[in-house]
Design a protein around this motif. Structure first.
Motif, mmCIF file in Angstrom:
data_model
loop_
_atom_site.group_PDB
_atom_site.id
_atom_site.type_symbol
_atom_site.label_atom_id
_atom_site.label_comp_id
_atom_site.label_asym_id
_atom_site.label_seq_id
_atom_site.Cartn_x
_atom_site.Cartn_y
_atom_site.Cartn_z
ATOM 1 N N PRO A 8 42.154 -10.666 40.382
ATOM 2 C CA PRO A 8 43.406 -9.993 40.752
ATOM 3 C C PRO A 8 43.095 -8.759 41.593
ATOM 4 C CG PRO A 8 42.858 -9.532 38.460
ATOM 5 C CD PRO A 8 41.845 -10.539 38.970
ATOM 6 N N LEU A 9 44.020 -8.386 42.455
ATOM 7 C CA LEU A 9 43.848 -7.199 43.279
ATOM 8 C C LEU A 9 44.171 -5.986 42.406
ATOM 9 C CD1 LEU A 9 45.128 -6.814 46.931
ATOM 10 C CD2 LEU A 9 44.358 -4.972 45.453
ATOM 11 N N SER A 10 43.147 -5.298 41.954
ATOM 12 C CA SER A 10 43.282 -4.148 41.065
ATOM 13 C C SER A 10 42.373 -3.038 41.594
ATOM 14 C CB SER A 10 42.882 -4.545 39.641
ATOM 15 O OG SER A 10 42.924 -3.422 38.793
ATOM 16 N N THR A 19 31.351 11.134 48.355
ATOM 17 C CA THR A 19 32.356 10.188 48.844
ATOM 18 C C THR A 19 33.151 9.558 47.710
ATOM 19 O OG1 THR A 19 30.872 8.296 48.727
ATOM 20 C CG2 THR A 19 30.909 9.512 50.805
ATOM 21 N N LYS A 20 34.286 8.991 48.104
ATOM 22 C CA LYS A 20 35.075 8.154 47.205
ATOM 23 C C LYS A 20 35.181 6.782 47.855
ATOM 24 C CE LYS A 20 38.736 10.717 46.999
ATOM 25 N NZ LYS A 20 40.038 11.310 46.718
ATOM 26 N N THR A 21 35.113 5.748 47.048
ATOM 27 C CA THR A 21 35.287 4.385 47.515
ATOM 28 C C THR A 21 36.366 3.730 46.684
ATOM 29 O OG1 THR A 21 32.956 4.212 48.139
ATOM 30 C CG2 THR A 21 34.159 2.147 47.836
ATOM 31 N N LEU A 22 37.354 3.159 47.352
ATOM 32 C CA LEU A 22 38.340 2.344 46.656
ATOM 33 C C LEU A 22 37.846 0.912 46.737
ATOM 34 C CD1 LEU A 22 41.705 3.900 47.869
ATOM 35 C CD2 LEU A 22 40.402 4.391 45.790
ATOM 36 N N MET A 23 37.904 0.201 45.619
ATOM 37 C CA MET A 23 37.403 -1.176 45.600
ATOM 38 C C MET A 23 38.202 -2.007 44.628
ATOM 39 S SD MET A 23 35.244 -1.758 42.462
ATOM 40 C CE MET A 23 34.715 -3.276 43.033
ATOM 41 N N ALA A 31 45.025 -6.356 54.724
ATOM 42 C CA ALA A 31 46.341 -5.707 54.742
ATOM 43 C C ALA A 31 46.894 -5.550 53.321
ATOM 44 C CB ALA A 31 47.312 -6.504 55.608
ATOM 45 N N GLU A 32 46.722 -6.560 52.481
ATOM 46 C CA GLU A 32 47.180 -6.461 51.095
ATOM 47 C C GLU A 32 46.367 -5.421 50.336
ATOM 48 O OE1 GLU A 32 47.292 -10.287 49.185
ATOM 49 O OE2 GLU A 32 48.371 -11.176 50.874
ATOM 50 N N PHE A 33 45.064 -5.355 50.616
ATOM 51 C CA PHE A 33 44.216 -4.370 49.970
ATOM 52 C C PHE A 33 44.642 -2.954 50.354
ATOM 53 C CE2 PHE A 33 40.205 -1.828 50.125
ATOM 54 C CZ PHE A 33 40.024 -1.708 48.756
ATOM 55 N N ILE A 34 44.879 -2.705 51.642
ATOM 56 C CA ILE A 34 45.317 -1.377 52.094
ATOM 57 C C ILE A 34 46.640 -1.011 51.428
ATOM 58 C CG2 ILE A 34 46.222 -0.093 54.091
ATOM 59 C CD1 ILE A 34 43.193 -0.100 53.970
ATOM 60 N N LYS A 35 47.555 -1.956 51.335
ATOM 61 C CA LYS A 35 48.845 -1.696 50.695
ATOM 62 C C LYS A 35 48.634 -1.283 49.231
ATOM 63 C CE LYS A 35 53.337 -3.894 49.998
ATOM 64 N NZ LYS A 35 54.129 -5.107 50.204
ATOM 65 N N ALA A 78 24.296 -14.043 43.574
ATOM 66 C CA ALA A 78 23.133 -13.723 42.738
ATOM 67 C C ALA A 78 23.617 -13.481 41.301
ATOM 68 C CB ALA A 78 22.416 -12.491 43.271
ATOM 69 N N ARG A 79 22.703 -13.571 40.366
ATOM 70 C CA ARG A 79 23.047 -13.359 38.967
ATOM 71 C C ARG A 79 23.715 -11.987 38.779
ATOM 72 N NH1 ARG A 79 18.976 -12.879 33.870
ATOM 73 N NH2 ARG A 79 20.598 -12.910 32.281
ATOM 74 N N GLY A 80 24.882 -11.981 38.170
ATOM 75 C CA GLY A 80 25.611 -10.747 37.916
ATOM 76 C C GLY A 80 26.398 -10.215 39.095
ATOM 77 N N ALA A 81 26.300 -10.854 40.258
ATOM 78 C CA ALA A 81 26.992 -10.373 41.456
ATOM 79 C C ALA A 81 28.434 -10.868 41.483
ATOM 80 C CB ALA A 81 26.263 -10.842 42.704
ATOM 81 N N TYR A 82 29.285 -10.058 42.070
ATOM 82 C CA TYR A 82 30.689 -10.445 42.245
ATOM 83 C C TYR A 82 31.154 -9.965 43.620
ATOM 84 C CZ TYR A 82 31.061 -5.665 40.440
ATOM 85 O OH TYR A 82 30.893 -4.321 40.228
ATOM 86 N N PRO A 83 32.125 -10.665 44.217
ATOM 87 C CA PRO A 83 32.638 -10.250 45.521
ATOM 88 C C PRO A 83 33.505 -9.004 45.367
ATOM 89 C CG PRO A 83 33.879 -12.120 44.710
ATOM 90 C CD PRO A 83 32.781 -11.881 43.720
ATOM 91 N N VAL A 84 33.487 -8.140 46.376
ATOM 92 C CA VAL A 84 34.301 -6.932 46.368
ATOM 93 C C VAL A 84 34.944 -6.721 47.731
ATOM 94 C CG1 VAL A 84 32.983 -5.743 44.563
ATOM 95 C CG2 VAL A 84 32.354 -5.424 46.947
ATOM 96 N N THR A 85 36.075 -6.050 47.708
ATOM 97 C CA THR A 85 36.726 -5.548 48.908
ATOM 98 C C THR A 85 36.744 -4.039 48.753
ATOM 99 O OG1 THR A 85 38.115 -7.531 49.009
ATOM 100 C CG2 THR A 85 38.811 -5.646 50.341
ATOM 101 N N THR A 86 36.294 -3.306 49.787
ATOM 102 C CA THR A 86 36.149 -1.856 49.671
ATOM 103 C C THR A 86 36.644 -1.122 50.905
ATOM 104 O OG1 THR A 86 33.937 -1.794 50.659
ATOM 105 C CG2 THR A 86 34.045 -2.134 48.272
ATOM 106 N N ILE A 87 36.923 0.162 50.708
ATOM 107 C CA ILE A 87 37.122 1.115 51.803
ATOM 108 C C ILE A 87 36.566 2.442 51.308
ATOM 109 C CG2 ILE A 87 39.477 1.768 51.114
ATOM 110 C CD1 ILE A 87 40.089 2.025 54.174
ATOM 111 N N ILE A 88 35.905 3.172 52.194
ATOM 112 C CA ILE A 88 35.300 4.457 51.838
ATOM 113 C C ILE A 88 36.051 5.580 52.539
ATOM 114 C CG2 ILE A 88 33.569 4.437 53.676
ATOM 115 C CD1 ILE A 88 31.567 5.444 51.461
ATOM 116 N N ASP A 89 36.069 6.772 51.944
ATOM 117 C CA ASP A 89 36.873 7.867 52.493
ATOM 118 C C ASP A 89 36.210 8.622 53.637
ATOM 119 O OD1 ASP A 89 34.934 9.272 51.051
ATOM 120 O OD2 ASP A 89 36.353 10.658 50.139
#
Length: 108
Positions: A8-10, A19-23, A31-35, A78-89
């Motif tokens: 889910p997009l959370s 820095t701050k990273t939103l992920m 576009a949905e992530f930015i929203k 890879a073991r323990g890896a998950y996909p992410v969507t990010t933006i950094i400040d």
């Protein structure tokens, strides 16, 4: 072809002293992530100079005790890896050699 688990997009905020990273877990439409980030922020992401990126991460405990956990880059699937969507400040930390967010076939 390997399929990734849908997430889910959370929006979560990760930070360092610099820095701050939103992920969010999962590769989501930029576009949905930015929203969702703007909702989290309570308005536009003024001053956030980074680009939306798709990457892979892994969460590990922080042995220094400075943070609850660390999210480190990982190789896809890879073991323990998950996909992410990010933006950094901070655009200074957002290097052009990092992959930009793109839809991957079969990963919506």
């Amino acid at each position: 072809m390997s399929r990734t688990k849908p997430y889910p997009l959370s929006v979560e905020c990760l930070y360092t002293d610099d820095t701050k990273t939103l992920m969010t877990k999962g590769h989501h439409d930029p576009a949905e992530f930015i929203k969702a980030c703007e909702f989290w922020n309570g308005g536009p992401l003024d001053g956030w100079g980074g680009k939306v990126r798709h990457a892979w991460g892994r969460t590990v405990p922080d042995s220094s005790g400075d943070y609850e956990f660390l999210m480190l880059p990982a190789k896809p699937h890879a073991r323990g890896a998950y996909p992410v969507t990010t933006i950094i400040d901070d655009a200074a930390y957002d290097h052009d050699d990092a992959p930009t967010a793109q839809k991957e076939p079969g990963h919506e």
